[in-house]
Design a protein around this motif. Structure first.
Motif, PDB file in Angstrom:
ATOM      1  N   LYS A 105       0.797  -1.225   0.000  1.00  0.00           N
ATOM      2  CA  LYS A 105       0.000   0.000   0.000  1.00  0.00           C
ATOM      3  C   LYS A 105       0.838   1.288   0.000  1.00  0.00           C
ATOM      4  N   ILE A 106       2.129   1.197   0.204  1.00  0.00           N
ATOM      5  CA  ILE A 106       2.945   2.418   0.221  1.00  0.00           C
ATOM      6  C   ILE A 106       3.220   2.855  -1.213  1.00  0.00           C
ATOM      7  N   ARG A 107       3.022   4.133  -1.485  1.00  0.00           N
ATOM      8  CA  ARG A 107       3.123   4.649  -2.846  1.00  0.00           C
ATOM      9  C   ARG A 107       4.532   5.161  -3.176  1.00  0.00           C
ATOM     10  N   GLN A 108       4.905   5.004  -4.426  1.00  0.00           N
ATOM     11  CA  GLN A 108       6.139   5.609  -4.915  1.00  0.00           C
ATOM     12  C   GLN A 108       6.027   7.124  -4.754  1.00  0.00           C
ATOM     13  N   PRO A 109       7.021   7.774  -4.174  1.00  0.00           N
ATOM     14  CA  PRO A 109       6.909   9.224  -3.954  1.00  0.00           C
ATOM     15  C   PRO A 109       6.993  10.022  -5.262  1.00  0.00           C
ATOM     16  N   CYS A 133      13.679   0.643  -4.591  1.00  0.00           N
ATOM     17  CA  CYS A 133      12.267   0.730  -4.965  1.00  0.00           C
ATOM     18  C   CYS A 133      11.995   1.502  -6.254  1.00  0.00           C
ATOM     19  N   GLY A 134      13.004   2.182  -6.780  1.00  0.00           N
ATOM     20  CA  GLY A 134      12.767   3.167  -7.825  1.00  0.00           C
ATOM     21  C   GLY A 134      12.190   2.651  -9.115  1.00  0.00           C
ATOM     22  N   THR A 135      12.448   1.400  -9.463  1.00  0.00           N
ATOM     23  CA  THR A 135      11.973   0.880 -10.751  1.00  0.00           C
ATOM     24  C   THR A 135      10.686   0.070 -10.632  1.00  0.00           C
ATOM     25  N   LEU A 136      10.121  -0.025  -9.420  1.00  0.00           N
ATOM     26  CA  LEU A 136       9.009  -0.952  -9.193  1.00  0.00           C
ATOM     27  C   LEU A 136       7.638  -0.358  -9.466  1.00  0.00           C
ATOM     28  N   ALA A 137       7.518   0.957  -9.487  1.00  0.00           N
ATOM     29  CA  ALA A 137       6.216   1.585  -9.730  1.00  0.00           C
ATOM     30  C   ALA A 137       6.432   3.031 -10.153  1.00  0.00           C
ATOM     31  N   ARG A 138       5.488   3.559 -10.885  1.00  0.00           N
ATOM     32  CA  ARG A 138       5.558   4.962 -11.273  1.00  0.00           C
ATOM     33  C   ARG A 138       5.202   5.835 -10.059  1.00  0.00           C
ATOM     34  N   PRO A 139       5.582   7.092 -10.060  1.00  0.00           N
ATOM     35  CA  PRO A 139       5.228   7.975  -8.940  1.00  0.00           C
ATOM     36  C   PRO A 139       3.723   7.991  -8.691  1.00  0.00           C
ATOM     37  N   ALA A 141       1.981   5.466  -7.594  1.00  0.00           N
ATOM     38  CA  ALA A 141       1.436   4.112  -7.644  1.00  0.00           C
ATOM     39  C   ALA A 141       1.974   3.282  -6.472  1.00  0.00           C
ATOM     40  N   PRO A 142       1.203   2.310  -5.988  1.00  0.00           N
ATOM     41  CA  PRO A 142       1.664   1.472  -4.880  1.00  0.00           C
ATOM     42  C   PRO A 142       2.879   0.624  -5.259  1.00  0.00           C
TER      43      PRO A 142
END
Length: 434
Positions: A105-109, A133-139, A141-142
């Protein structure tokens, strides 16, 4: 308790006599209640307390409760409880963080820049988080921290390390430059990581974590990333009973916690404290009601400055602001006795200031915290009582508390002696309630 000098012994005896006198005054309502139409039943504090703590708490209710027509004033007396490890065993903020990580549930900043989540985050921590964590989700997004993938586990581990140890997985300091008497960056980081959600959504996350932690057996653990974490929380029956008794006696009971506001709101319902009587760490919100990574301020600290939460002196400020209506910089100061809580309960150095402000009685659960235990055991005004934790109590601390040298932590983190209100130094104290 610790051995007292003759002067300190006389102080303690005098304070005890004053409390006993209050109990005698409180006996008057029995005669009043016997009159037709004047019946009033004083709640009784339940069993399960250490030493004479039950009797001391009962004296408080007898003296300040609604059944005593001779109580000090006719306003509702205020009682304030810390939450984590005071009303419950373990930490509901931790329980929520672990749930957020396990459920992704934590979102990419914003822009993938972790420095936007806390102004105290060090470059080393921001880099470590971005690498993990940088490549796992767009800003926005969880992040897939609960997916069980190697990359998701690595990201969860880095977030969990920064939150739980204030250091990166590699051991670099994660936070720097904060005031040790007004904020703890790791505590503040949890609500800041709920950015992008509404209060209602965060309450739903907290409720799910609550259900899991209450259902898990005492001592249960869980997997968070690759780490093992505590998986259970319990309400203390004695504190639940005390809160109920205080409310029935006419006290205005509040919770002040360094866990996020929506999280404590969910848990506080379990002891009958309404959401409007909970003071936790509070996010600012955007126009659409979603949390930002910034925090509401108190006293001279503006919203978004992110430097004053419900922590040590910050707890005093927030209590003065929310409970007593004090505004501006004055909220950071000790108020006159008639604008302070009569009772307070806590377990940690983070609770020292609002405990000291209590005018009648201060309950401390012993978790071997230096400054708090120095003040509680010194008991210079006879208004401190100490109780072991009700579940898994700490063993006796084998060495004295270093009150005279390093028991106090200054604004910049420098240790020093613990001082009484008159600036005299509290001598080292022996742990005696365990």
């Amino acid at each position: 308790m610790t051995h007292l000098t003759p002067a300190r012994r006389l102080q303690a005896v005098g304070a005890a006599a004053a409390i006993a006198a209050g109990a005698l005054v409180a006996a008057a309502p029995a005669a009043q209640a016997a009159r037709p139409g004047a019946h009033c039943t004083t709640p009784k504090v339940g069993a399960g307390w250490y030493g004479d703590n039950q009797a001391r708490l009962q004296q408080l209710i007898d003296q300040y409760g609604r059944c005593n027509p001779y109580r000090p004033n006719r306003d509702k007396p205020v009682a304030v409880f810390d939450w984590d490890n005071t009303v419950v065993k373990n930490d509901v903020g931790d329980a929520t963080m672990f749930w957020l990580l396990r459920n992704g549930k934590i979102r990419q900043p914003a822009r993938g820049d972790w420095r936007t989540t806390s102004k105290y985050l060090t470059p080393a921590a921001a880099t470590a988080l971005a690498d993990a964590c940088g490549t796992l989700a767009r800003p926005g997004a969880p992040l897939p921290t609960g997916a069980g993938t190697t990359a998701g586990v690595r990201c969860a581990d880095e977030i969990n390390a920064v939150y739980g140890t204030s250091a990166t997985k590699a051991g670099a300091a994660a936070f720097a430059g904060w005031d040790r008497r007004t904020i703890e960056p790791a505590y503040a980081w949890l609500p800041q990581l709920t950015q992008g959600y509404t209060a209602r959504e965060v309450r739903s996350f907290a409720a799910a974590a609550r259900t899991e932690n209450l259902a898990a057996p005492v001592g249960a653990t869980q997997r968070v990333g690759s780490a093992t974490a505590t998986a259970w929380v319990r309400y203390y029956d004695q504190q639940k009973d005390l809160i109920s008794g205080l409310q029935k006696a006419g006290f205005d009971v509040w919770i002040s916690s360094a866990s996020p506001q929506p999280v404590v709101e969910v848990w506080a319902k379990g002891v009958g404290v309404a959401t409007d009587h909970v003071i936790g760490i509070r996010n600012t919100t955007s126009y659409d009601g979603k949390f930002t990574p910034h925090l509401q301020g108190c006293g001279s600290v503006r919203d978004g400055d992110d430097s004053m939460i419900t922590y040590v002196d910050g707890k005093r400020c927030w209590i003065n602001k929310e409970v007593f209506g004090v505004r501006g910089a004055a909220a950071e100061k000790v108020q006159p006795a008639n604008r302070r809580q009569v009772f307070a309960a806590g377990d940690s150095d983070t609770d020292v200031s609002f405990l000291r402000d209590a005018t009648a009685l201060r309950l401390v659960l012993n978790r071997n915290k230096n400054e708090l235990m120095c003040r509680a055991y010194d008991n210079s005004d006879g208004r401190w009582i100490v109780n072991p934790m009700f579940i898994e109590a700490k063993k006796q601390k084998t060495s004295p508390y270093p009150c005279a040298t390093t028991g106090f932590t200054g604004h910049d983190g420098t240790p020093g002696p613990v001082l009484r209100g008159d600036s005299s130094v509290i001598p080292d104290q022996t742990d005696s309630v365990f």
